[in-house]
Write a protein that holds these residues in place. Structure first.
Motif, short mmCIF file in Angstrom:
data_model
loop_
_atom_site.label_atom_id
_atom_site.label_comp_id
_atom_site.label_asym_id
_atom_site.label_seq_id
_atom_site.Cartn_x
_atom_site.Cartn_y
_atom_site.Cartn_z
N ASN A 2 0.84 -1.19 0.00
CA ASN A 2 0.00 0.00 0.00
C ASN A 2 0.88 1.25 0.00
N ARG A 11 -4.02 1.04 -2.73
CA ARG A 11 -3.84 -0.35 -2.34
C ARG A 11 -3.96 -1.22 -3.57
N TRP A 63 -2.95 -0.26 -8.62
CA TRP A 63 -3.39 0.13 -7.29
C TRP A 63 -4.68 0.91 -7.42
#
Length: 174
Positions: A2, A11, A63
């Motif tokens: 993260n 994340r 992410w």
């Protein structure tokens, strides 16, 4: 792995993000400059699932982006993957829901991934393949310090080396 910025949480993208990704791609303007199976719902879903499940290597991937103020609200995603999923160059890319355009979120997320790419992974160069009509993405790449060095296959290829990154953003980024 993260990442956090002043306003964002990044994340790894998971299947929990699938519906939000599909909905974002259907929003007006989001995929106007990106070739993909966006008009075929089954092919679109299969494409996104394959991208979520693909292993891009250590420190690479997609992410999902969330605001710290609303950590359950999907803003979009950012990637650091082999170009077009296969390489050999490493590509940075971003896609945000239109509700979050113009707020600096893509810049903030991209800076975080550039820090990761150059300061921690010690990658020699990052590229961004951008449709030349996509003015906002071109401006973002330029604001990050990337330079358009070549055009091929209908895309403008922006790049930044580790030395460029150090010169522009300094050692404080490490």
């Amino acid at each position: 792995m993260n990442f956090e910025t002043e306003r964002l949480i990044l994340r790894p993208r998971t299947m929990d993000d699938l519906d939000a990704c599909l909905a974002m791609d259907k929003a007006p303007g989001v995929v106007d400059f990106i070739v993909g199976p966006w008009q075929d719902p089954n092919a679109h879903e299969a494409f996104v699932k394959a991208r979520i499940n693909q292993d891009y290597g250590v420190g690479l991937g997609y992410w999902s982006i969330f605001a710290k103020q609303a950590p359950d609200h999907f803003i979009g995603w950012i990637l650091l993957i082999p170009e077009d999923g296969v390489g050999p160059d490493i590509e940075i890319g971003w896609r945000l829901h239109p509700d979050h355009w113009g707020k600096g979120f893509a810049f903030e997320a991209a800076r975080s991934l550039l820090d990761h790419a150059f300061a921690h992974m010690e990658l020699p160069c990052i590229i961004a393949a951008i449709d030349p009509r996509n003015e906002p993405s071109k401006k973002l790449a330029e604001r990050l310090g990337m330079v358009c060095d070549v055009s091929r296959d209908g895309y403008a290829f922006y790049q930044m080396t580790g030395d460029d990154y150090e010169r522009i953003w300094g050692s404080s980024a490490k």
